[in-house]
Write a protein that holds these residues in place. Structure first.
Motif, mmCIF file in Angstrom:
data_model
loop_
_atom_site.group_PDB
_atom_site.id
_atom_site.type_symbol
_atom_site.label_atom_id
_atom_site.label_comp_id
_atom_site.label_asym_id
_atom_site.label_seq_id
_atom_site.Cartn_x
_atom_site.Cartn_y
_atom_site.Cartn_z
ATOM 1 N N LEU A 1 1.268 -1.592 0.072
ATOM 2 C CA LEU A 1 -0.365 -0.013 0.215
ATOM 3 C C LEU A 1 0.490 1.425 0.183
ATOM 4 N N LEU A 2 0.307 1.953 -0.544
ATOM 5 C CA LEU A 2 1.291 3.661 -1.135
ATOM 6 C C LEU A 2 0.192 4.474 -0.370
ATOM 7 N N LEU A 3 1.280 5.072 0.948
ATOM 8 C CA LEU A 3 -0.138 6.212 1.435
ATOM 9 C C LEU A 3 0.617 7.645 1.150
ATOM 10 N N ILE A 4 -0.029 8.228 0.454
ATOM 11 C CA ILE A 4 -0.087 9.418 0.367
ATOM 12 C C ILE A 4 -0.825 11.005 1.467
ATOM 13 N N ASP A 5 0.247 11.021 2.221
ATOM 14 C CA ASP A 5 -0.790 12.199 3.061
ATOM 15 C C ASP A 5 0.699 12.871 3.412
ATOM 16 N N GLY A 6 0.836 14.229 3.873
ATOM 17 C CA GLY A 6 1.950 14.472 4.221
ATOM 18 C C GLY A 6 1.624 15.487 5.465
ATOM 19 N N ASP A 7 0.389 15.097 6.166
ATOM 20 C CA ASP A 7 -0.129 15.108 8.076
ATOM 21 C C ASP A 7 0.374 14.110 8.569
ATOM 22 N N PRO A 8 2.318 14.135 9.647
ATOM 23 C CA PRO A 8 2.305 12.753 10.416
ATOM 24 C C PRO A 8 1.390 12.787 11.365
ATOM 25 N N GLU A 9 0.464 13.227 11.837
ATOM 26 C CA GLU A 9 -0.435 12.619 12.560
ATOM 27 C C GLU A 9 -1.635 11.492 11.831
ATOM 28 N N ASP A 10 -1.913 12.329 10.466
ATOM 29 C CA ASP A 10 -2.959 11.611 9.998
ATOM 30 C C ASP A 10 -2.063 10.122 9.142
ATOM 31 N N VAL A 11 -0.767 10.221 9.095
ATOM 32 C CA VAL A 11 -0.693 9.081 8.664
ATOM 33 C C VAL A 11 -0.035 8.127 10.093
ATOM 34 N N LEU A 12 0.016 8.315 10.816
ATOM 35 C CA LEU A 12 -0.220 8.133 12.405
ATOM 36 C C LEU A 12 -1.589 7.252 12.633
ATOM 37 N N MET A 13 -2.363 7.692 12.378
ATOM 38 C CA MET A 13 -3.579 7.929 12.349
ATOM 39 C C MET A 13 -4.056 6.041 11.524
ATOM 40 N N VAL A 14 -3.296 6.021 10.352
ATOM 41 C CA VAL A 14 -4.070 4.901 9.163
ATOM 42 C C VAL A 14 -3.229 3.845 9.633
ATOM 43 N N GLU A 15 -1.844 4.357 10.107
ATOM 44 C CA GLU A 15 -0.612 3.241 10.358
ATOM 45 C C GLU A 15 -0.964 2.490 11.565
ATOM 46 N N LYS A 16 -2.266 3.066 12.355
ATOM 47 C CA LYS A 16 -2.457 2.050 13.862
ATOM 48 C C LYS A 16 -3.727 1.769 13.242
ATOM 49 N N MET A 17 -4.862 2.591 12.741
ATOM 50 C CA MET A 17 -5.949 1.252 12.272
ATOM 51 C C MET A 17 -5.457 0.526 11.245
ATOM 52 N N LEU A 18 -4.374 0.468 9.960
ATOM 53 C CA LEU A 18 -4.124 -0.839 9.872
ATOM 54 C C LEU A 18 -3.536 -1.972 10.303
ATOM 55 N N ALA A 19 -2.806 -1.558 11.656
ATOM 56 C CA ALA A 19 -2.534 -2.401 12.437
ATOM 57 C C ALA A 19 -3.205 -3.125 13.636
ATOM 58 N N ASP A 20 -4.597 -2.942 13.721
ATOM 59 C CA ASP A 20 -4.990 -2.909 14.531
ATOM 60 C C ASP A 20 -6.614 -3.640 13.484
ATOM 61 N N SER A 21 -6.260 -3.847 12.378
ATOM 62 C CA SER A 21 -7.558 -4.635 11.409
ATOM 63 C C SER A 21 -7.195 -6.117 11.336
ATOM 64 N N GLY A 22 -6.100 -6.086 10.875
ATOM 65 C CA GLY A 22 -5.767 -7.948 10.463
ATOM 66 C C GLY A 22 -5.615 -8.015 9.571
ATOM 67 N N LEU A 23 -4.958 -7.241 9.031
ATOM 68 C CA LEU A 23 -3.916 -7.109 7.817
ATOM 69 C C LEU A 23 -2.593 -7.299 7.078
ATOM 70 N N ASP A 24 -2.253 -7.692 6.443
ATOM 71 C CA ASP A 24 -0.771 -8.260 6.461
ATOM 72 C C ASP A 24 -0.516 -7.248 5.290
ATOM 73 N N ILE A 25 0.268 -6.182 6.040
ATOM 74 C CA ILE A 25 0.498 -5.227 4.990
ATOM 75 C C ILE A 25 1.533 -4.435 4.805
ATOM 76 N N GLN A 26 2.147 -4.113 3.918
ATOM 77 C CA GLN A 26 3.620 -2.959 3.660
ATOM 78 C C GLN A 26 2.935 -1.674 3.456
ATOM 79 N N ILE A 27 3.090 -0.710 3.874
ATOM 80 C CA ILE A 27 3.241 0.173 3.467
ATOM 81 C C ILE A 27 4.010 0.972 3.184
ATOM 82 N N THR A 28 4.431 2.054 2.541
ATOM 83 C CA THR A 28 5.492 3.212 2.230
ATOM 84 C C THR A 28 4.431 4.197 1.890
ATOM 85 N N VAL A 29 5.393 5.417 2.829
ATOM 86 C CA VAL A 29 4.465 6.651 3.070
ATOM 87 C C VAL A 29 5.491 7.456 2.630
ATOM 88 N N ALA A 30 4.443 8.254 0.990
ATOM 89 C CA ALA A 30 4.820 9.467 0.321
ATOM 90 C C ALA A 30 4.054 10.965 0.685
#
Length: 405
Positions: A21-50
């Motif tokens: 997954l590629l996440l396009i977001d320049g806000d560190p708080e929003d990035v942290l929020m998305v990462e936490k939600m995905l960590a709790d979702s049960g998905l096996d996921i590789q996140i790349t942030v831009a």
């Protein structure tokens, strides 16, 4: 914000294919929020942030399955930014994040091509995970459908092209009956290396030809079409016999992609009286002759003692003429070796011309004529072979009215 990569894995290895997954977001708080939600979702996921679109373009790879873009982030420029993301997304699905006051923007984003949209203040891990899975599967389904449509269009175009390349006989004689059967050995193909043609020229002579280019691919099919068209052109220009074969031999030499390619060919010219004919064999199986006799139908292979080599084998080759007495009522069946090379039973013995003659006698004795005669022969040959024939197959049957064929 610098571009970084993160990975969260809440499932056991191998429990589910990893999602890139590629996440396009320049806000560190929003990035942290998305990462936490995905960590709790049960998905096996590789996140790349831009942090911005230029960085996203650099980080996007062929492995990227989904792109999440925050349309409310600075520098994204809302729908214009989405269009730029869609333009570079390729096979990756696109999911849009919006702010609470921009939900209408999410609807417009989906209409523009995004797979789904989510409001950041209303999303949780399971909802985000479902949106990602749904968007990826939707993108895959759309891509599959697109490829199927393209394949159908291409298939229809190829079918029209290949059917257009099969000859229409040029005959103006109501006493003659013309039947053919054509089946390429290549799976899903409509045209193989076998070719045939029938032309009646000024003065009343009728010219028959059948040939077989060695091999089974599209190059051989194209070469067969070239030789057939060259033959028809030469016949209509008044060329016959050995001179015509010599010219075809030269055409083959110029058009073939390898010096190992050769072509067998049988050519018959029927006199205007329809009682006699001349035959030339160039390494090709001898045709069958059906004649009406007082005791019933007679079936025999034409003599092949006077024959020359296949085209493309020997420079300066000669192809002698065989004179044929047809009689009043007759049928001539020309065929390629795909009809006689099938096995007989479980052994390695081939059917051959003699075996085909016996099958033709039985079928003719039962009253089979025209297309039904050809179909019965092909069916019986396949039955004896124990399976469908794998070689290209072409059969041309020309008969004079009143014959068993």
């Amino acid at each position: 914000m610098s571009t970084t990569s993160h990975q969260t894995s809440a499932l056991a290895p191998g429990a589910e294919d990893r999602i890139d997954l590629l996440l396009i977001d320049g806000d560190p708080e929003d990035v942290l929020m998305v990462e936490k939600m995905l960590a709790d979702s049960g998905l096996d996921i590789q996140i790349t942030v831009a942090g911005d679109l230029p960085a996203a373009r650099r980080r996007l790879t062929r492995r990227t399955q989904c792109i999440i873009v925050d349309l409310s982030a600075p520098g994204i420029d809302r729908l214009d930014g989405l269009r730029r993301v869609l333009a570079m997304s390729g096979d990756a699905a696109v999911v849009v994040l919006t702010g609470l006051n921009d939900s209408h923007l999410g609807v417009r984003a989906v209409a523009a091509g995004a797979g789904d949209y989510l409001v950041k203040q209303e999303v949780d891990g399971p909802l985000l995970a479902r949106a990602i899975r749904y968007s990826i599967e939707r993108k895959r389904a759309e891509e599959t459908e697109r490829r199927l449509v393209e394949a159908r269009i291409l298939g229809r175009e190829n079918a029209r092209l290949e059917r257009g390349l099969l000859p229409v006989p040029l005959i103006d004689d109501p006493s003659l009956r013309h039947h053919t059967r054509y089946r390429p050995g290549r799976r899903r193909a409509l045209l193989g290396g076998d070719f045939y043609d029938t032309v009646q020229t000024e003065g009343g002579a009728v010219h028959l030809m059948i040939g077989d280019v060695c091999g089974h691919g599209p190059d051989e099919a194209a070469l067969g079409v070239q030789l057939r068209m060259a033959w028809r052109t030469l016949v209509l220009a008044g060329h016959t016999g050995e001179q015509l074969l010599g010219t075809l031999d030269s055409v083959l030499g110029h058009e073939r992609r390898s010096e190992e390619i050769f072509t067998t060919l049988c050519m018959i010219t029927i006199a205007p009286s329809r009682r006699t004919a001349r035959m030339h064999l160039a390494g090709h199986p001898a045709p069958l002759l059906f004649r009406e006799r007082p005791g019933g139908a007679e079936v025999a292979a034409l003599p092949e003692y006077a024959h020359g080599p296949a085209l493309g084998l020997l420079p300066g080759a000669e192809w002698p003429t065989t004179e044929i007495d047809l009689g009043e009522s007759w049928g001539l069946m020309l065929y390629t070796d795909g009809l006689i090379e099938g096995r007989v039973g479980r052994g390695s013995e081939r059917l051959g011309t003699d075996g085909l003659v016996e099958l033709a006698r039985v079928a003719s004795g039962r009253g089979a004529k025209g297309r039904s005669l050809i179909d019965e022969l092909v069916t019986e040959v396949e039955r004896l072979n124990g399976d469908s024939l794998t070689d290209d197959l072409a059969v041309l049957l020309l008969s004079r009215q009143g014959t068993p064929a």
